[in-house]
Design a protein around this motif. Structure first.
Motif, mmCIF file in Angstrom:
data_model
loop_
_atom_site.group_PDB
_atom_site.id
_atom_site.type_symbol
_atom_site.label_atom_id
_atom_site.label_comp_id
_atom_site.label_asym_id
_atom_site.label_seq_id
_atom_site.Cartn_x
_atom_site.Cartn_y
_atom_site.Cartn_z
ATOM 1 N N ALA A 1 1.640 15.810 -0.099
ATOM 2 C CA ALA A 1 1.205 15.337 -1.414
ATOM 3 C C ALA A 1 -0.246 15.756 -1.645
ATOM 4 N N THR A 2 -0.657 15.768 -2.901
ATOM 5 C CA THR A 2 -2.031 16.074 -3.265
ATOM 6 C C THR A 2 -2.480 15.100 -4.348
ATOM 7 N N VAL A 3 -3.788 14.957 -4.519
ATOM 8 C CA VAL A 3 -4.296 13.931 -5.424
ATOM 9 C C VAL A 3 -4.658 14.441 -6.813
ATOM 10 N N ASP A 4 -4.680 15.761 -6.996
ATOM 11 C CA ASP A 4 -5.110 16.297 -8.276
ATOM 12 C C ASP A 4 -4.239 17.468 -8.693
ATOM 13 N N VAL A 5 -4.561 18.033 -9.837
ATOM 14 C CA VAL A 5 -3.859 19.209 -10.344
ATOM 15 C C VAL A 5 -4.899 20.316 -10.482
ATOM 16 N N ASP A 6 -4.640 21.444 -9.857
ATOM 17 C CA ASP A 6 -5.525 22.605 -9.952
ATOM 18 C C ASP A 6 -4.791 23.706 -10.695
ATOM 19 N N LEU A 7 -5.465 24.263 -11.701
ATOM 20 C CA LEU A 7 -4.872 25.329 -12.503
ATOM 21 C C LEU A 7 -5.792 26.533 -12.530
ATOM 22 N N LEU A 8 -5.194 27.701 -12.468
ATOM 23 C CA LEU A 8 -5.891 28.963 -12.665
ATOM 24 C C LEU A 8 -5.714 29.338 -14.124
ATOM 25 N N ALA A 9 -6.787 29.713 -14.793
ATOM 26 C CA ALA A 9 -6.720 30.085 -16.206
ATOM 27 C C ALA A 9 -7.784 31.130 -16.502
ATOM 28 N N ARG A 10 -7.645 31.774 -17.647
ATOM 29 C CA ARG A 10 -8.655 32.745 -18.071
ATOM 30 C C ARG A 10 -9.754 32.020 -18.843
ATOM 31 N N ARG A 11 -10.989 32.350 -18.522
ATOM 32 C CA ARG A 11 -12.124 31.715 -19.200
ATOM 33 C C ARG A 11 -12.045 31.937 -20.714
ATOM 34 N N SER A 12 -11.515 33.060 -21.126
ATOM 35 C CA SER A 12 -11.413 33.355 -22.565
ATOM 36 C C SER A 12 -10.461 32.396 -23.285
ATOM 37 N N ASP A 13 -9.627 31.684 -22.542
ATOM 38 C CA ASP A 13 -8.693 30.715 -23.128
ATOM 39 C C ASP A 13 -9.243 29.285 -23.144
ATOM 40 N N LEU A 14 -10.506 29.095 -22.764
ATOM 41 C CA LEU A 14 -11.042 27.741 -22.614
ATOM 42 C C LEU A 14 -10.923 26.917 -23.895
ATOM 43 N N ASP A 15 -11.242 27.485 -25.033
ATOM 44 C CA ASP A 15 -11.157 26.704 -26.282
ATOM 45 C C ASP A 15 -9.722 26.260 -26.551
ATOM 46 N N ARG A 16 -8.766 27.150 -26.337
ATOM 47 C CA ARG A 16 -7.361 26.791 -26.543
ATOM 48 C C ARG A 16 -6.920 25.729 -25.539
ATOM 49 N N ILE A 17 -7.335 25.882 -24.296
ATOM 50 C CA ILE A 17 -6.979 24.905 -23.256
ATOM 51 C C ILE A 17 -7.593 23.547 -23.587
ATOM 52 N N THR A 18 -8.848 23.558 -24.003
ATOM 53 C CA THR A 18 -9.517 22.306 -24.366
ATOM 54 C C THR A 18 -8.765 21.607 -25.495
ATOM 55 N N ALA A 19 -8.310 22.369 -26.484
ATOM 56 C CA ALA A 19 -7.557 21.774 -27.603
ATOM 57 C C ALA A 19 -6.241 21.168 -27.114
ATOM 58 N N SER B 1 0.826 -1.202 0.000
ATOM 59 C CA SER B 1 0.000 0.000 0.000
ATOM 60 C C SER B 1 0.864 1.257 0.000
ATOM 61 N N PHE B 2 2.024 1.201 0.652
ATOM 62 C CA PHE B 2 2.921 2.351 0.606
ATOM 63 C C PHE B 2 3.420 2.573 -0.815
ATOM 64 N N HIS B 3 3.748 1.487 -1.508
ATOM 65 C CA HIS B 3 4.193 1.593 -2.897
ATOM 66 C C HIS B 3 3.088 2.192 -3.774
ATOM 67 N N ALA B 4 1.854 1.755 -3.569
ATOM 68 C CA ALA B 4 0.721 2.285 -4.332
ATOM 69 C C ALA B 4 0.550 3.783 -4.072
ATOM 70 N N HIS B 5 0.710 4.175 -2.801
ATOM 71 C CA HIS B 5 0.611 5.600 -2.442
ATOM 72 C C HIS B 5 1.720 6.401 -3.133
ATOM 73 N N ALA B 6 2.935 5.893 -3.090
ATOM 74 C CA ALA B 6 4.063 6.587 -3.733
ATOM 75 C C ALA B 6 3.846 6.705 -5.236
ATOM 76 N N MET B 7 3.312 5.662 -5.844
ATOM 77 C CA MET B 7 3.056 5.699 -7.285
ATOM 78 C C MET B 7 1.958 6.711 -7.626
ATOM 79 N N ALA B 8 0.955 6.830 -6.760
ATOM 80 C CA ALA B 8 -0.113 7.806 -6.989
ATOM 81 C C ALA B 8 0.446 9.224 -6.949
ATOM 82 N N ILE B 9 1.334 9.491 -5.994
ATOM 83 C CA ILE B 9 1.980 10.808 -5.905
ATOM 84 C C ILE B 9 2.792 11.081 -7.169
ATOM 85 N N GLU B 10 3.503 10.078 -7.627
ATOM 86 C CA GLU B 10 4.317 10.241 -8.835
ATOM 87 C C GLU B 10 3.434 10.521 -10.058
ATOM 88 N N ARG B 11 2.275 9.863 -10.149
ATOM 89 C CA ARG B 11 1.374 10.097 -11.289
ATOM 90 C C ARG B 11 0.845 11.532 -11.286
#
Length: 195
Positions: free
Chosen positions: A56-74, A5-15
């Motif tokens: 450690a954290t489980v996700d990635v949070d990004l701040l972006a401008r709403r006007s860039d949504l189409d470019r970000i989606t691409a 389980s420690f290995h699984a936790h470490a791998m999750a952090i790495e991902r």
């Protein structure tokens, strides 16, 4: 915790770290402004002061401008990510780990994350380039964001920043009164023996 389980936790952090580096490199290559926020931003700042104090954290949070949504989606589509529009954020689900929990969450710059929040999110122009090469929200606006959200995990993040001495008097003095009160609450609730 067992070795497995420690290995699984470490791998999750790495991902999470691999996902962070992959998406920020792709956004940089496409010339899209962004800032890493949330737990990864806190860990980036805390690591500068004391690497052993970072969480450690489980996700990635990004701040972006709403006007860039189409470019970000691409950009995200080119990486195989699937977009989901949720109530208050836009989420990109990684095909290698198709879970909302571990996805990439976008928060809109200059807008309130929730209508009840007193402060809008900062602008991506308040980002700096981290030593790791990605754009991360500068410390003072990150502290404002955390004190505005003020959920349990935000209070823990503020305590982590306090614990390594990163919240200076300049940052404290620039806070609006409500956020200064919240910071004082976190300071008062910290165990004096915490590192």
């Amino acid at each position: 915790m067992t070795a497995g389980s420690f290995h699984a936790h470490a791998m999750a952090i790495e991902r999470v770290e691999q996902r962070l580096r992959k998406v920020t490199a792709a956004l940089d290559a496409a010339g899209v402004d962004y800032a890493v926020i949330g737990g990864n931003a806190v860990a980036t700042w805390v690591t500068k002061a004391d690497p052993s104090a970072a969480r450690a954290t489980v996700d990635v949070d990004l701040l972006a401008r709403r006007s860039d949504l189409d470019r970000i989606t691409a950009v995200f589509a080119s990486l195989g990510f699937r977009r989901e529009d949720l109530k208050s954020i836009t989420l990109f689900v990684d095909p290698e780990e198709p879970s909302r929990r571990s996805g990439v969450h976008l928060v809109w710059a200059g807008e309130k994350v929730r209508p009840s929040y007193d402060e809008p999110a900062p602008d991506v122009s308040e980002a700096v380039r981290s030593e790791d090469g990605f754009r991360v929200l500068d410390l003072a606006p990150l502290v404002r964001m955390k004190l505005t959200s003020f959920r349990d995990k935000d209070r823990v993040h503020i305590a982590d920043l306090l614990g390594v001495g990163l919240i200076t008097d300049d940052i404290r003095d620039a806070l609006p009164p409500l956020l200064r009160e919240r910071l004082a609450d976190v300071e008062a609730s910290r165990d004096p023996d915490d590192f």
